[in-house]
Enzyme design. Structure first.
Site, PDB file in Angstrom:
ATOM      1  N   CYS A  96       7.750  -0.618  16.232  1.00 21.87           N
ATOM      2  CA  CYS A  96       7.840   0.850  16.299  1.00 21.87           C
ATOM      3  C   CYS A  96       7.446   1.479  17.629  1.00 21.87           C
ATOM      4  O   CYS A  96       8.265   2.103  18.314  1.00 21.87           O
ATOM      5  CB  CYS A  96       6.972   1.457  15.192  1.00 21.87           C
ATOM      6  SG  CYS A  96       7.431   0.943  13.537  1.00 21.87           S
ATOM      7  N   HIS A 152       4.052   8.279  16.164  1.00 18.44           N
ATOM      8  CA  HIS A 152       3.550   6.922  16.402  1.00 18.44           C
ATOM      9  C   HIS A 152       3.399   6.582  17.884  1.00 18.44           C
ATOM     10  O   HIS A 152       3.633   5.450  18.305  1.00 18.44           O
ATOM     11  CB  HIS A 152       4.444   5.884  15.716  1.00 18.44           C
ATOM     12  CG  HIS A 152       3.696   4.623  15.368  1.00 18.44           C
ATOM     13  ND1 HIS A 152       4.302   3.507  14.846  1.00 18.44           N
ATOM     14  CD2 HIS A 152       2.369   4.306  15.489  1.00 18.44           C
ATOM     15  CE1 HIS A 152       3.403   2.561  14.646  1.00 18.44           C
ATOM     16  NE2 HIS A 152       2.224   3.026  15.035  1.00 18.44           N
TER      17      HIS A 152
END
Length: 574
Positions: A96, A152
């Site tokens: 990610c 994130h």
């Protein structure tokens, strides 16, 4: 020579199910019928900067889209891709944070210090504050910028938040994964908190709304309140289809005949996300943006195979540097494309979106130094050759070193125990431990053997630390040519040495107890002050927040309940 072992099925069995029947170059699967040449020669003219919608999905596997032969229904994505340009030589990162950081900065992760793992919720770390981001460059070009979905990229202090890094508005989560309804996230036993934010505030009032729907509705609301005469950039980073596997029941019902439960839930989430994209596209048309818009669709990494995802027929999965971890689904849909309805094999990497989109926006790149991305719009729109000829997948000096790697195996110029991967032209090199290396068919059959995901495995790879593939001729990475072509291995090792000389130190600080949601009213959020240095790791635990009544972490209680239940069941079985 590589030795292949099949567990539970033979190659003949796989062929009978159609799993090995996909020809990589088969026109019916990866190319569209040519359109009228006159249509290609008469593209719309750029009269003003285009509206840009960038859609990023989370953990969607390479196989998990209709036009790659999937059993999952994605009619909207299939149509948008068919009417635009499919990117079939498109690369992302295996997890990610790296993909998101490279999208936002246009730089390889070795140039942001984020080359190891992800940014954990309790780490005093974030996207380097000295890097000018993509939305900041678009703001300079006169764009209104908005982010919806998963960030994130760190949040330990306010300067790290999306609204401080170039976005005018933000609705979404700051951490890596949350419950789709409650927005709770646990980063270990007892370290749980709420994570849905509106701007820089906790969005307590949005709890209970399924995130895929919530995010699509927010995009429609943004478009409705903005003028199509003014350029807009919307970054839609869906939480879908990352775990936990949650979807409205009506979508799961569509796949009730699918034997594998994880695959069934995962498929429902993909289809739900597809409908959310349909609603976004409809809003673009309803509010007058579509004719001057560019829609980019991208996955963030390979699918997680033990959570329902499939990267078949590619090798590997999320978290690996095999093609199944780094080759992404990508396409561009826009009325402004000159040559539509085709498949592009131009080499494109996720870092390329930064210079490509800034150039489309008529922004200024002359004052941005050190970009690793290229402007690939001529390759996408006009079918020209890509300016990119190589991709550094990564160099991670902190990842567990391969047991059998050495400097000697790297011709004295590279320690092959170090995890690294690079592609130059048609060649791809991997060193160290590239990660789980099997080929995993889609999880659609019931009663597979318990070890079905070991269906096809290389049995001679355990003592290796160098692999070389001609990725153009062998996209499934079945034939390791490292021993036959040591000259190519040496050349690519020299490229790794070159890139490694430009790398900055890894930023992976220790977790800090001050980040605990209990000290922030029960929610994840910034905990360091503006005066703390960027590498601040702190040491003092603050007093618990008295501002807002702490929200109970429902997902944490459920996890605890199932852990206890499982323990009881196991003890009864024993």
């Amino acid at each position: 020579m590589a030795v292949y072992a099949l567990t539970g099925f033979s190659l003949v069995s796989l062929l009978s199910f159609g799993y090995l029947s996909w020809d990589w170059m088969k026109p019916s699967l990866v190319a569209d019928v040519a359109t009228d040449p006159m249509e290609k020669s008469l593209p719309p003219t750029f009269t003003r900067p285009p509206h840009i919608i960038f859609i990023l999905t989370d953990d969607q596997g390479y196989h998990d889209i209709g036009y790659h032969g999937s059993d999952i229904q994605t009619p909207t994505l299939d149509r948008l891709a068919a009417e635009g340009v499919k990117l079939e030589n498109y690369y992302i990162q295996p997890i990610c944070t790296p993909s998101r950081s490279q999208l936002i900065t246009g730089r390889y992760q070795i140039h942001t210090g984020l080359q190891h793992s992800i940014i954990r919720p309790r780490q005093p770390n974030c996207l380097p504050l000295d890097r000018v981001t993509l939305p900041q460059k678009l703001q300079e070009a006169g764009y209104s910028t908005h982010m919806v979905g998963k960030w994130h990229l760190g949040f330990y202090k306010k300067e790290c938040l999306p609204t401080r890094r170039g976005f005018d508005t933000f609705l979404g989560s700051l951490t890596g994964n949350v419950d789709y309804y409650t927005y709770d996230n646990c980063d270990g036993p007892g370290v749980c908190g709420y994570d849905l934010h509106e701007g820089e505030d906790v969005a307590w009032d949005q709890s209970g709304k399924y995130s895929t729907f919530l995010y699509a509705q927010r995009v429609s609301k943004i478009l409705a309140s903005h003028s199509p005469k003014e350029p807009i950039f919307i970054y839609v980073a869906f939480q879908a289809v990352h775990t936990p596997l949650q979807s409205p029941k009506e979508y799961i019902y569509r796949y009730r005949s699918m034997g594998n439960v994880a695959r069934r839930k995962y498929a429902a989430m993909v289809t739900c996300m597809d409908e959310a994209v349909k609603n976004i596209t409809w809003a673009l048309k309803k509010y007058g943006y579509y004719d001057n818009s560019v829609i980019v669709f991208s996955t963030d990494n390979g699918g997680q195979t033990f959570s329902g995802g499939s990267n078949w027929p590619l090798r590997g999965r999320k978290g690996t540097y095999w093609e199944g971890g780094v080759r992404g689904i990508g396409f561009v849909h826009s009325p402004l494309i000159k040559r539509k309805r085709r498949t592009s094999w131009a080499l494109v990497h996720i870092t390329d979106w930064y210079p490509t989109l800034v150039s489309l926006a008529r922004g200024n790149l002359s004052n941005v130094q050190g970009l690793d991305g290229y402007n690939v719009w001529p390759a996408i729109s006009e079918g020209k050759e890509s300016p990119r000829t190589e991709i550094l997948h990564n160099i991670d000096p902190l990842y567990n070193h391969a047991k059998y790697g050495s400097l000697e195996d790297g011709f004295g110029i590279w320690n092959t125990a170090v995890q690294a991967s690079i592609r130059v032209g048609e060649w791809k090199l991997l060193t160290g431990d590239p990660g789980y290396s099997d080929w995993i068919p889609p999880q659609t059959l019931t009663n597979f053997p318990g070890s079905w995901w070991n269906l096809e495995r290389l049995t001679d790879g355990l003592r290796k630390s160098v692999w070389l593939f001609n990725i153009t001729a062998d996209p499934y990475e079945r034939y390791d040519l490292s021993e036959q072509r040591p000259d190519v291995v040496r050349t690519l090792l020299m490229r790794l040495v070159h890139y490694n000389r430009t790398a900055i130190p890894v930023r992976y600080p220790a977790e800090n107890p001050r980040a605990h949601p209990d000290f922030n009213g029960g929610a994840w959020g910034p905990w360091a002050s503006d005066d703390d240095g960027e590498e601040w790791e702190g040491g003092r635990e603050p007093l618990k927040s008295r501002n807002k009544k702490k929200k109970k972490c429902k997902i944490c209680k459920l996890r605890s309940f199932f852990r206890k239940l499982n323990t009881r069941l196991m003890s009864n079985r024993i």
